[in-house]
Design a protein around this motif. Structure first.
Motif, PDB file in Angstrom:
ATOM      1  N   ASN A 158      -1.752  41.820  -7.848  1.00  0.00           N
ATOM      2  CA  ASN A 158      -0.968  40.908  -6.989  1.00  0.00           C
ATOM      3  C   ASN A 158      -1.828  40.358  -5.857  1.00  0.00           C
ATOM      4  OD1 ASN A 158       1.384  40.984  -8.366  1.00  0.00           O
ATOM      5  ND2 ASN A 158       2.483  42.349  -6.949  1.00  0.00           N
TER       6      ASN A 158
ATOM      7  N   ASP B 267      -4.864  41.841   1.832  1.00  0.00           N
ATOM      8  CA  ASP B 267      -5.425  40.598   1.271  1.00  0.00           C
ATOM      9  C   ASP B 267      -5.265  39.462   2.252  1.00  0.00           C
ATOM     10  OD1 ASP B 267      -2.962  39.013   0.780  1.00  0.00           O
ATOM     11  OD2 ASP B 267      -2.478  40.579  -0.693  1.00  0.00           O
TER      12      ASP B 267
ATOM     13  N   TYR C 200      12.814  39.855  -8.786  1.00  0.00           N
ATOM     14  CA  TYR C 200      12.786  39.008  -7.588  1.00  0.00           C
ATOM     15  C   TYR C 200      11.381  38.455  -7.383  1.00  0.00           C
ATOM     16  CZ  TYR C 200      13.322  37.126  -2.959  1.00  0.00           C
ATOM     17  OH  TYR C 200      13.350  36.253  -1.911  1.00  0.00           O
ATOM     18  N   ARG C 201      11.296  37.155  -7.138  1.00  0.00           N
ATOM     19  CA  ARG C 201      10.012  36.501  -6.850  1.00  0.00           C
ATOM     20  C   ARG C 201      10.203  35.667  -5.587  1.00  0.00           C
ATOM     21  NH1 ARG C 201       6.699  33.654 -10.814  1.00  0.00           N
ATOM     22  NH2 ARG C 201       5.091  34.960  -9.879  1.00  0.00           N
TER      23      ARG C 201
ATOM     24  N   GLY D  90       4.404  35.346 -13.473  1.00  0.00           N
ATOM     25  CA  GLY D  90       4.854  36.712 -13.171  1.00  0.00           C
ATOM     26  C   GLY D  90       6.305  36.870 -13.543  1.00  0.00           C
ATOM     27  N   SER D  91       6.724  38.126 -13.720  1.00  0.00           N
ATOM     28  CA  SER D  91       8.119  38.380 -14.144  1.00  0.00           C
ATOM     29  C   SER D  91       8.985  38.881 -12.981  1.00  0.00           C
ATOM     30  CB  SER D  91       8.125  39.431 -15.247  1.00  0.00           C
ATOM     31  OG  SER D  91       7.598  40.645 -14.718  1.00  0.00           O
ATOM     32  N   GLY D  92       8.341  39.318 -11.895  1.00  0.00           N
ATOM     33  CA  GLY D  92       9.110  39.896 -10.778  1.00  0.00           C
ATOM     34  C   GLY D  92       9.446  41.361 -11.021  1.00  0.00           C
TER      35      GLY D  92
ATOM     36  N   LEU E  80       6.454  44.971  -8.768  1.00  0.00           N
ATOM     37  CA  LEU E  80       6.687  45.820  -7.582  1.00  0.00           C
ATOM     38  C   LEU E  80       7.816  46.831  -7.804  1.00  0.00           C
ATOM     39  CD1 LEU E  80       6.108  43.466  -4.507  1.00  0.00           C
ATOM     40  CD2 LEU E  80       4.603  45.210  -5.445  1.00  0.00           C
TER      41      LEU E  80
HETATM   42  P1  ADP Z   1       5.442  39.174 -10.013  1.00  0.00           P
HETATM   43  O1  ADP Z   1       5.431  39.366 -11.466  1.00  0.00           O
HETATM   44  O2  ADP Z   1       6.176  37.955  -9.592  1.00  0.00           O
HETATM   45  O3  ADP Z   1       4.134  39.311  -9.408  1.00  0.00           O
HETATM   46  P2  ADP Z   1       6.074  41.473  -8.490  1.00  0.00           P
HETATM   47  O4  ADP Z   1       7.250  42.365  -8.567  1.00  0.00           O
HETATM   48  O5  ADP Z   1       4.752  42.083  -8.675  1.00  0.00           O
HETATM   49  O6  ADP Z   1       6.351  40.313  -9.477  1.00  0.00           O
HETATM   50  O7  ADP Z   1       6.119  40.789  -7.091  1.00  0.00           O
HETATM   51  C1  ADP Z   1       7.353  40.305  -6.587  1.00  0.00           C
HETATM   52  C2  ADP Z   1       7.083  39.159  -5.643  1.00  0.00           C
HETATM   53  O8  ADP Z   1       6.484  39.645  -4.437  1.00  0.00           O
HETATM   54  C3  ADP Z   1       6.096  38.168  -6.144  1.00  0.00           C
HETATM   55  O9  ADP Z   1       6.718  37.207  -6.944  1.00  0.00           O
HETATM   56  C4  ADP Z   1       5.530  37.595  -4.890  1.00  0.00           C
HETATM   57  O10 ADP Z   1       6.370  36.559  -4.427  1.00  0.00           O
HETATM   58  C5  ADP Z   1       5.573  38.718  -3.912  1.00  0.00           C
HETATM   59  N1  ADP Z   1       4.255  39.382  -3.756  1.00  0.00           N
HETATM   60  C6  ADP Z   1       3.890  40.558  -4.320  1.00  0.00           C
HETATM   61  N2  ADP Z   1       2.636  40.886  -3.914  1.00  0.00           N
HETATM   62  C7  ADP Z   1       2.219  39.924  -3.075  1.00  0.00           C
HETATM   63  C8  ADP Z   1       1.041  39.707  -2.315  1.00  0.00           C
HETATM   64  N3  ADP Z   1       0.021  40.536  -2.362  1.00  0.00           N
HETATM   65  N4  ADP Z   1       0.994  38.585  -1.552  1.00  0.00           N
HETATM   66  C9  ADP Z   1       2.027  37.729  -1.503  1.00  0.00           C
HETATM   67  N5  ADP Z   1       3.185  37.885  -2.198  1.00  0.00           N
HETATM   68  C10 ADP Z   1       3.266  38.972  -2.986  1.00  0.00           C
END
Ligand code: ADP
Length: 548
Positions: free
Chosen positions: A451, A479, A497-498, A509-511, A514
């Motif tokens: 990410n 980052d 959630y994204r 990405g699938s959301g 995390l």
């Molecule tokens: P995705 O598959 O969208 O990456 P995640 O569950 O990994 O799904 O992340 C959820 C959301 O959190 C992402 O869509 C993004 O908007 C936000 N996000 C996660 N990590 C970061 C990061 N390092 N910097 C900015 N936004 C992030």
């Protein structure tokens, strides 16, 4: 009983003292009257003797007496009276004692005196001269003697009353004493009762002990169960309530024991359910209180078809209800997420199948199908990982894991991807071993570092720092990327959630990443925090307990 006996003896004392005084008074009055009459007659005889021998009116004038002396002519006119002016007095020929004296030589009579206006005793004797000598005294003179001796009587009576009361007290105690079972001189007549009472007392004591024990047991159980428990009596008053129930419904500062149930809660649905339960109905209810979901079970306590009270059991079902909600939303999201790439794949395949696609377009079409399929495979893999974490199934064996080695490995795997966007990864790693599920730990850090590359900017940087404080190892992943808007930061761990940023639509990405991270960390009893500033960057802080 003691009081009653004492009271009765006192009443008897007062009554007997009163009656005794009355009898004494009557007796004394009669005695005094007799005495007075005898005195009067003596005085009369003395005067009679003196004047019959040598009559001289001056004798009367010089004679002093407390009694009244009247000399009356045989025609009834008054010659002399030592209390009144004789000239002003009526003719006395009609007076009974005078009539009797004229007739029989002697007369006596008691009546109200017309002259003195008081009850008077008259004694009349006829003189040799035919005149009547009458002596008399009023009964008030007796009363005055009587009243003069009153203080003495009263004092004696009071002393007597106090003495009798004191004796009554002693006697009452003496009567009562043998009634007490511990007294060795107990009345024989009472022995069977005493034995019966003794055995009943023993039985009651035993029952009280058992009851006490049960109350303590109930208290311990109700205090130690995680659920709220309330017991109401037939009047809807609180018989028992544990701390958990007070925390859910009431105020921990208030002692609700024996207070009406309505003092505890104003929630209408609960009060309605209690009312229904008093009609003998069982009911269950899920009620939201302060953002939590509690399931209430209302049960009547029935004996002989009568409702004696109500038991209310309150169970916190927030997690279960929320998990169900998440599961429902998750299935809805999964269908939606799967449908989009599948529709796209099916569209491209249909076009190729119909043969209308130019040969030069087949390769890009195939590439699109490949990309969508890869996305689908990734998505399905993520879903499988998540459900495994949810259900706790899979290869979940805990073993010592060196975090430094894991992180170095992931960094080297992702370095190329980072380089493609000119992103540099720096790190400061220490040797730290935790008891963990290796593949889950790899998944956690892979997702986070991936990410930080995905959501970074060209020529950005990533810094991975590790530190150890006592038993805690902390990993910071910083980052310099696009950051997360404030409105989204609390939701990024939700499934699918994204965050909605200007760049996010371009990033695939699938959301789910995390969500996998969060579940994986919780499985290891670790913590994760995030802080971010839009267009500046994001920091994820992860902590684990070190196994020593
Ligand atoms: P995705 O598959 O969208 O990456 P995640 O569950 O990994 O799904 O992340 C959820 C959301 O959190 C992402 O869509 C993004 O908007 C936000 N996000 C996660 N990590 C970061 C990061 N390092 N910097 C900015 N936004 C992030």
């Amino acid at each position: 009983m003691k009081k009653k006996i004492f009271r009765s003896l006192t009443i008897v004392t007062l009554l007997s003292t009163f009656l005794f005084n009355i009898f004494i008074a009557i007796f004394m009055y009669n005695k005094l009257l007799e005495q007075e009459i005898a005195n009067l007659k003596n005085e009369n005889n003395y005067i009679l003797k003196t004047i019959d021998e040598n009559f001289n009116i001056n004798f009367f004038k010089n004679f002093t007496s407390q009694n009244r002396i009247t000399l009356i002519n045989n025609d009834g006119t008054v010659i002399f009276d030592n209390f009144e002016d004789a000239t002003k007095m009526d003719n006395h020929l009609d007076r009974t004692e005078v009539i009797l004296a004229i007739d029989k030589g002697l007369g006596e009579h008691t009546r109200l005196s017309a002259t003195l206006g008081e009850q008077t005793y008259y004694y009349a004797v006829r003189l040799n001269s035919g005149q009547i000598l009458r002596t008399s005294f009023t009964t008030s003179s007796i009363f005055s003697i009587f009243f003069n001796s009153m203080p003495v009587f009263m004092s004696i009576s009071l002393v007597f009353i106090f003495l009798m009361m004191y004796l009554s007290k002693i006697m009452t105690e003496a009567i009562i004493k043998p009634i007490y079972p511990e007294n060795p001189d107990i009345y024989d007549e009472l022995l069977p009762f005493v034995k019966k009472i003794d055995s009943q007392k023993q039985y009651i004591d035993e029952q009280t002990d058992i009851l006490q024990q049960k109350i303590i047991e109930f208290d311990v159980i109700s205090k130690n169960i995680a659920d709220g428990l309330i017991l109401l009596d037939s009047n809807s008053n609180i018989l028992s309530i544990n701390a958990q129930a007070v925390n859910i419904l009431g105020n921990s500062q208030i002692d609700y024991f024996s207070k009406p149930f309505i003092d505890l809660t104003r929630i209408i649905s609960i009060r309605e359910s209690v009312k229904e339960t008093f009609l003998g109905k069982y009911s269950d209810n899920i009620i939201e209180i302060h953002g939590k979901f509690f399931s209430f079970r209302f049960s009547p306590i029935i004996n002989d078809e009568k409702v004696l009270g109500v038991v209310i059991l309150i169970v916190d079902n927030t997690e279960k209800i929320q998990a169900e909600k998440i599961r429902r939303e998750f299935s809805a999201n999964v269908s939606h997420e799967l449908k989009t790439p599948l529709t796209s794949i099916s569209g491209y395949a249909e076009l190729i199948k119909t043969g209308i696609v130019k040969p030069c377009d087949i390769v890009p079409f195939a590439e699109n199908i490949y990309n969508e399929t890869s996305y689908l495979i990734d998505l399905i893999e993520d879903i499988i990982k998540l459900s495994k974490l949810d259900e706790g199934v899979g290869n979940f064996e805990f073993s010592p894991v060196n975090l430094k080695i894991i992180l170095e490995n992931i960094i080297s795997r992702l370095e190329n991807t980072a380089l493609q966007s000119n992103i540099t990864i720096s790190h400061n790693l220490i040797n730290a071993e935790i008891l963990a599920i290796k593949n889950v730990i790899q998944e956690i850090f892979y997702n986070l570092i991936e990410n930080s590359i995905k959501y970074n900017k060209a020529f950005g940087s990533i810094c991975i720092d590790m530190s150890q404080n006592d038993d805690i190892v902390e990993i910071l992943i910083k980052d310099t990327g696009i950051g997360i808007p404030n409105s989204s930061i609390n939701r990024i761990f939700e499934r699918f959630y994204r965050a909605d940023t200007s760049h996010s639509s371009e990033i695939s990405g699938s959301g789910l990443g995390l969500s996998i991270v969060k579940n994986g960390i919780y499985l290891h009893k670790g913590t994760i925090d995030v802080s971010s500033e839009e267009n500046i960057g994001t920091v994820f802080k992860i902590s684990f307990n070190i196994q020593k």
